[in-house]
Scaffold this motif. Structure first.
Motif, PDB file in Angstrom:
ATOM      1  N   ILE A  66       0.845  -1.202   0.000  1.00  0.00           N
ATOM      2  CA  ILE A  66       0.000   0.000   0.000  1.00  0.00           C
ATOM      3  C   ILE A  66       0.879   1.250   0.000  1.00  0.00           C
ATOM      4  N   TRP A  67       1.899   1.258   0.853  1.00  0.00           N
ATOM      5  CA  TRP A  67       2.830   2.389   0.907  1.00  0.00           C
ATOM      6  C   TRP A  67       3.479   2.605  -0.463  1.00  0.00           C
ATOM      7  N   TYR A  68       3.897   1.517  -1.095  1.00  0.00           N
ATOM      8  CA  TYR A  68       4.576   1.608  -2.386  1.00  0.00           C
ATOM      9  C   TYR A  68       3.646   2.129  -3.485  1.00  0.00           C
ATOM     10  N   VAL A  69       2.443   1.543  -3.615  1.00  0.00           N
ATOM     11  CA  VAL A  69       1.566   1.944  -4.715  1.00  0.00           C
ATOM     12  C   VAL A  69       0.994   3.345  -4.506  1.00  0.00           C
ATOM     13  N   ARG A  70       0.820   3.765  -3.253  1.00  0.00           N
ATOM     14  CA  ARG A  70       0.381   5.148  -3.024  1.00  0.00           C
ATOM     15  C   ARG A  70       1.457   6.122  -3.472  1.00  0.00           C
ATOM     16  N   GLY A  71       2.713   5.815  -3.157  1.00  0.00           N
ATOM     17  CA  GLY A  71       3.818   6.656  -3.607  1.00  0.00           C
ATOM     18  C   GLY A  71       3.944   6.644  -5.125  1.00  0.00           C
ATOM     19  N   ARG A  72       3.774   5.486  -5.744  1.00  0.00           N
ATOM     20  CA  ARG A  72       3.834   5.369  -7.198  1.00  0.00           C
ATOM     21  C   ARG A  72       2.724   6.179  -7.848  1.00  0.00           C
ATOM     22  N   ASP A  73       1.515   6.052  -7.311  1.00  0.00           N
ATOM     23  CA  ASP A  73       0.371   6.788  -7.843  1.00  0.00           C
ATOM     24  C   ASP A  73       0.595   8.300  -7.731  1.00  0.00           C
ATOM     25  N   ALA A  74       1.123   8.730  -6.595  1.00  0.00           N
ATOM     26  CA  ALA A  74       1.401  10.165  -6.407  1.00  0.00           C
ATOM     27  C   ALA A  74       2.468  10.633  -7.390  1.00  0.00           C
ATOM     28  N   ALA A  75       3.493   9.815  -7.628  1.00  0.00           N
ATOM     29  CA  ALA A  75       4.554  10.187  -8.564  1.00  0.00           C
ATOM     30  C   ALA A  75       4.019  10.276  -9.991  1.00  0.00           C
ATOM     31  N   ILE A  76       3.137   9.364 -10.367  1.00  0.00           N
ATOM     32  CA  ILE A  76       2.531   9.395 -11.708  1.00  0.00           C
ATOM     33  C   ILE A  76       1.703  10.668 -11.862  1.00  0.00           C
ATOM     34  N   LYS A  77       0.938  11.020 -10.828  1.00  0.00           N
ATOM     35  CA  LYS A  77       0.121  12.232 -10.897  1.00  0.00           C
ATOM     36  C   LYS A  77       0.981  13.491 -10.949  1.00  0.00           C
ATOM     37  N   ARG A  78       2.086  13.513 -10.190  1.00  0.00           N
ATOM     38  CA  ARG A  78       2.993  14.661 -10.237  1.00  0.00           C
ATOM     39  C   ARG A  78       3.610  14.806 -11.633  1.00  0.00           C
ATOM     40  N   ALA A  79       4.026  13.697 -12.211  1.00  0.00           N
ATOM     41  CA  ALA A  79       4.634  13.737 -13.548  1.00  0.00           C
ATOM     42  C   ALA A  79       3.606  14.177 -14.586  1.00  0.00           C
ATOM     43  N   ALA A  80       2.373  13.720 -14.449  1.00  0.00           N
ATOM     44  CA  ALA A  80       1.323  14.112 -15.385  1.00  0.00           C
ATOM     45  C   ALA A  80       1.018  15.604 -15.255  1.00  0.00           C
ATOM     46  N   ALA A  81       1.049  16.120 -14.030  1.00  0.00           N
ATOM     47  CA  ALA A  81       0.786  17.548 -13.821  1.00  0.00           C
ATOM     48  C   ALA A  81       1.901  18.402 -14.431  1.00  0.00           C
ATOM     49  N   ARG A  82       3.134  17.930 -14.339  1.00  0.00           N
ATOM     50  CA  ARG A  82       4.261  18.667 -14.919  1.00  0.00           C
ATOM     51  C   ARG A  82       4.193  18.702 -16.439  1.00  0.00           C
ATOM     52  N   THR A  83       3.786  17.596 -17.049  1.00  0.00           N
ATOM     53  CA  THR A  83       3.758  17.525 -18.515  1.00  0.00           C
ATOM     54  C   THR A  83       2.424  17.977 -19.093  1.00  0.00           C
ATOM     55  N   GLY A  84       1.410  18.135 -18.235  1.00  0.00           N
ATOM     56  CA  GLY A  84       0.102  18.585 -18.710  1.00  0.00           C
ATOM     57  C   GLY A  84      -0.756  17.477 -19.289  1.00  0.00           C
ATOM     58  N   THR A  85      -0.373  16.234 -19.024  1.00  0.00           N
ATOM     59  CA  THR A  85      -1.191  15.107 -19.483  1.00  0.00           C
ATOM     60  C   THR A  85      -1.721  14.361 -18.282  1.00  0.00           C
ATOM     61  N   GLY A  86      -2.735  13.558 -18.523  1.00  0.00           N
ATOM     62  CA  GLY A  86      -3.298  12.732 -17.469  1.00  0.00           C
ATOM     63  C   GLY A  86      -2.502  11.462 -17.300  1.00  0.00           C
ATOM     64  N   PRO A  87      -2.942  10.554 -16.451  1.00  0.00           N
ATOM     65  CA  PRO A  87      -2.247   9.295 -16.267  1.00  0.00           C
ATOM     66  C   PRO A  87      -2.134   8.524 -17.589  1.00  0.00           C
ATOM     67  N   ALA A  88      -1.056   7.818 -17.739  1.00  0.00           N
ATOM     68  CA  ALA A  88      -0.767   6.977 -18.910  1.00  0.00           C
ATOM     69  C   ALA A  88      -0.740   7.794 -20.198  1.00  0.00           C
ATOM     70  N   GLY A  89      -0.397   9.075 -20.104  1.00  0.00           N
ATOM     71  CA  GLY A  89      -0.234   9.899 -21.297  1.00  0.00           C
ATOM     72  C   GLY A  89      -1.529  10.381 -21.909  1.00  0.00           C
ATOM     73  N   ALA A  90      -2.659  10.203 -21.231  1.00  0.00           N
ATOM     74  CA  ALA A  90      -3.939  10.637 -21.788  1.00  0.00           C
ATOM     75  C   ALA A  90      -4.063  12.166 -21.669  1.00  0.00           C
ATOM     76  N   ASP A  91      -4.673  12.760 -22.653  1.00  0.00           N
ATOM     77  CA  ASP A  91      -4.875  14.197 -22.632  1.00  0.00           C
ATOM     78  C   ASP A  91      -6.120  14.501 -21.822  1.00  0.00           C
ATOM     79  N   PRO A  92      -6.031  15.275 -20.721  1.00  0.00           N
ATOM     80  CA  PRO A  92      -7.204  15.526 -19.881  1.00  0.00           C
ATOM     81  C   PRO A  92      -8.309  16.298 -20.608  1.00  0.00           C
ATOM     82  N   ALA A  93      -8.007  16.986 -21.699  1.00  0.00           N
ATOM     83  CA  ALA A  93      -9.027  17.734 -22.430  1.00  0.00           C
ATOM     84  C   ALA A  93     -10.030  16.793 -23.111  1.00  0.00           C
ATOM     85  N   HIS A  94      -9.642  15.550 -23.319  1.00  0.00           N
ATOM     86  CA  HIS A  94     -10.528  14.585 -23.963  1.00  0.00           C
ATOM     87  C   HIS A  94     -11.354  13.772 -22.987  1.00  0.00           C
ATOM     88  N   HIS A  95     -11.346  14.123 -21.703  1.00  0.00           N
ATOM     89  CA  HIS A  95     -12.116  13.366 -20.706  1.00  0.00           C
ATOM     90  C   HIS A  95     -13.307  14.125 -20.279  1.00  0.00           C
TER      91      HIS A  95
END
Length: 95
Positions: A66-95
């Motif tokens: 749980i500790w590991y996947v919560r940290g992983r999930d947070a890191a994915i969200k931080r990276a998506a926020a920096r690049t302007g895309t959603g998780p897994a490279g999805a464009d948030p404008a299309h959701h």
């Protein structure tokens, strides 16, 4: 001996509710531990006391998971926020 090389591309990893899945599994292991503890003597008499400890180990490893996947999930969200895309490279404008 010939080196093995894949003949096709590897599929994309499956993504889903990872934190919820790991949390659910951890809870399940802990519940199994709690259900078996009152019957420790029965398990011990038959040489199966290790079953109880496997459930406790599963719950403990699940807490690490749980500790590991919560940290992983947070890191994915931080990276998506920096690049302007959603998780897994999805464009948030299309959701």
């Amino acid at each position: 001996m010939q080196k093995w090389t894949p003949k096709h591309e590897a599929p994309e990893p499956l993504e889903g509710p990872v934190v919820a899945t790991i949390t659910g599994g951890t809870i399940l292991w802990f519940v199994l531990f709690l259900v078996q503890v009152p019957f420790y003597g029965w398990f011990d008499d038959r040489g199966h006391a290790w079953w109880i400890w496997v459930c406790l180990a599963g719950a403990g490893l699940g807490l690490i998971g749980i500790w590991y996947v919560r940290g992983r999930d947070a890191a994915i969200k931080r990276a998506a926020a920096r690049t302007g895309t959603g998780p897994a490279g999805a464009d948030p404008a299309h959701h």
